[in-house]
Design a protein around this motif. Structure first.
Motif, PDB file in Angstrom:
ATOM      1  N   GLN A  33       0.835  -1.191   0.000  1.00  0.00           N
ATOM      2  CA  GLN A  33       0.000   0.000   0.000  1.00  0.00           C
ATOM      3  C   GLN A  33       0.876   1.249   0.000  1.00  0.00           C
ATOM      4  N   GLU A  34       1.932   1.202   0.805  1.00  0.00           N
ATOM      5  CA  GLU A  34       2.820   2.359   0.910  1.00  0.00           C
ATOM      6  C   GLU A  34       3.427   2.731  -0.435  1.00  0.00           C
ATOM      7  N   SER A  35       3.876   1.751  -1.189  1.00  0.00           N
ATOM      8  CA  SER A  35       4.487   2.065  -2.483  1.00  0.00           C
ATOM      9  C   SER A  35       3.468   2.710  -3.424  1.00  0.00           C
ATOM     10  N   ARG A  41       1.179   9.987  -4.859  1.00  0.00           N
ATOM     11  CA  ARG A  41       1.238  11.276  -4.170  1.00  0.00           C
ATOM     12  C   ARG A  41      -0.065  11.593  -3.450  1.00  0.00           C
ATOM     13  N   MET A  42      -0.453  10.634  -2.602  1.00  0.00           N
ATOM     14  CA  MET A  42      -1.660  10.814  -1.800  1.00  0.00           C
ATOM     15  C   MET A  42      -1.380  10.352  -0.388  1.00  0.00           C
ATOM     16  N   SER A  43      -2.273  10.669   0.524  1.00  0.00           N
ATOM     17  CA  SER A  43      -2.052  10.293   1.919  1.00  0.00           C
ATOM     18  C   SER A  43      -2.337   8.812   2.132  1.00  0.00           C
ATOM     19  N   ARG A  44      -1.691   8.280   3.145  1.00  0.00           N
ATOM     20  CA  ARG A  44      -1.903   6.882   3.523  1.00  0.00           C
ATOM     21  C   ARG A  44      -3.375   6.635   3.832  1.00  0.00           C
ATOM     22  N   LEU A  62      -8.324   8.022  -9.043  1.00  0.00           N
ATOM     23  CA  LEU A  62      -8.336   6.684  -9.642  1.00  0.00           C
ATOM     24  C   LEU A  62      -7.360   6.606 -10.805  1.00  0.00           C
ATOM     25  N   TRP A  63      -7.258   7.662 -11.585  1.00  0.00           N
ATOM     26  CA  TRP A  63      -6.283   7.686 -12.685  1.00  0.00           C
ATOM     27  C   TRP A  63      -4.876   7.533 -12.146  1.00  0.00           C
ATOM     28  N   LYS A  64      -4.566   8.255 -11.065  1.00  0.00           N
ATOM     29  CA  LYS A  64      -3.222   8.165 -10.484  1.00  0.00           C
ATOM     30  C   LYS A  64      -2.943   6.762  -9.958  1.00  0.00           C
ATOM     31  N   ILE A  65      -3.904   6.180  -9.258  1.00  0.00           N
ATOM     32  CA  ILE A  65      -3.726   4.826  -8.728  1.00  0.00           C
ATOM     33  C   ILE A  65      -3.541   3.841  -9.874  1.00  0.00           C
ATOM     34  N   ALA A  66      -4.371   3.958 -10.896  1.00  0.00           N
ATOM     35  CA  ALA A  66      -4.274   3.051 -12.048  1.00  0.00           C
ATOM     36  C   ALA A  66      -2.913   3.174 -12.723  1.00  0.00           C
TER      37      ALA A  66
END
Length: 79
Positions: A33-35, A41-44, A62-66
């Motif tokens: 999750q941390e990586s 560039r979002m909070s934990r 969602l775009w950033k996560i993807a």
């Protein structure tokens, strides 16, 4: 007019499904999750809430996560 399911129950189900797809994709790529949240560039806490299906995610999030996971955003939205 078609009958729609209860909004709260439906949204919770959809949030959980998206979170599950994020988690499964992350684990398949052997990522923590941390990586993911650091690269996105979002909070934990924000990331954990999205992955747990407890929070709505903006499309841009969602775009950033993807992108970090190496998939198209639609892969997180559909089975």
């Amino acid at each position: 007019m078609p009958h729609l399911p209860d909004d709260d129950a439906w949204l919770l189900k959809e949030r959980r499904a998206i979170g599950d797809r994020i988690r499964v994709t992350r684990l398949r790529r052997d990522m923590t999750q941390e990586s993911v949240f650091l690269a996105a560039r979002m909070s934990r806490s924000a990331y954990q809430e999205i992955e747990a299906g407890m929070a709505d995610a903006r499309v841009s999030t969602l775009w950033k996560i993807a992108r970090v996971l190496g998939v198209h955003v639609t892969d997180l939205l559909h089975d």
